[in-house]
Design a protein around this motif. Structure first.
Motif, PDB file in Angstrom:
ATOM      1  N   UNK A  19       0.828  -1.202   0.000  1.00 30.77           N
ATOM      2  CA  UNK A  19       0.000   0.000   0.000  1.00 30.77           C
ATOM      3  C   UNK A  19       0.865   1.256   0.000  1.00 30.77           C
ATOM      4  N   UNK A  20       1.914   1.256   0.826  1.00 31.71           N
ATOM      5  CA  UNK A  20       2.799   2.415   0.876  1.00 31.71           C
ATOM      6  C   UNK A  20       3.544   2.596  -0.451  1.00 31.71           C
ATOM      7  N   UNK A  21       3.918   1.491  -1.077  1.00 34.07           N
ATOM      8  CA  UNK A  21       4.583   1.566  -2.382  1.00 34.07           C
ATOM      9  C   UNK A  21       3.640   2.142  -3.434  1.00 34.07           C
ATOM     10  N   UNK A  22       2.358   1.827  -3.308  1.00 29.98           N
ATOM     11  CA  UNK A  22       1.376   2.348  -4.261  1.00 29.98           C
ATOM     12  C   UNK A  22       1.308   3.875  -4.195  1.00 29.98           C
ATOM     13  N   UNK A  23       1.482   4.422  -3.003  1.00 27.87           N
ATOM     14  CA  UNK A  23       1.453   5.881  -2.864  1.00 27.87           C
ATOM     15  C   UNK A  23       2.648   6.542  -3.537  1.00 27.87           C
ATOM     16  N   UNK A  24       3.767   5.834  -3.603  1.00 32.84           N
ATOM     17  CA  UNK A  24       4.982   6.410  -4.190  1.00 32.84           C
ATOM     18  C   UNK A  24       5.141   6.093  -5.681  1.00 32.84           C
ATOM     19  N   UNK A  31      -5.243   6.756  -9.257  1.00 31.31           N
ATOM     20  CA  UNK A  31      -4.781   5.369  -9.361  1.00 31.31           C
ATOM     21  C   UNK A  31      -4.004   4.979  -8.111  1.00 31.31           C
ATOM     22  N   UNK A  32      -3.118   5.864  -7.645  1.00 26.82           N
ATOM     23  CA  UNK A  32      -2.345   5.575  -6.439  1.00 26.82           C
ATOM     24  C   UNK A  32      -3.259   5.392  -5.234  1.00 26.82           C
ATOM     25  N   UNK A  37      -5.865   2.060  -1.166  1.00 28.74           N
ATOM     26  CA  UNK A  37      -7.075   1.637  -0.451  1.00 28.74           C
ATOM     27  C   UNK A  37      -7.333   0.141  -0.602  1.00 28.74           C
ATOM     28  N   UNK A  38      -7.108  -0.393  -1.775  1.00 26.21           N
ATOM     29  CA  UNK A  38      -7.315  -1.821  -1.997  1.00 26.21           C
ATOM     30  C   UNK A  38      -6.326  -2.652  -1.180  1.00 26.21           C
TER      31      UNK A  38
END
Length: 53
Positions: A19-24, A31-32, A37-38
């Protein structure tokens, strides 16, 4: 009294890291946020299942 280790804890931690990687990631904000959230929902689901066992 012996306590069993919760095997879902590392699994949930892996989803939190995802999840944290998705934010970066190099994607649009929407999309991030959707990916974050998923992944966090999956981590919470794993943690809740570990508590119920």
């Amino acid at each position: 009294m012996k306590h069993a280790l919760n095997p879902s804890t590392p699994h949930a931690a892996a989803w939190k890291a995802r999840a944290m990687a998705a934010l970066r990631a190099d994607s649009s904000l929407s999309v991030r946020l959707a990916r974050y959230n998923a992944a966090m929902a999956r981590a919470r689901q794993i943690e809740d299942a570990g508590v119920a066992v």
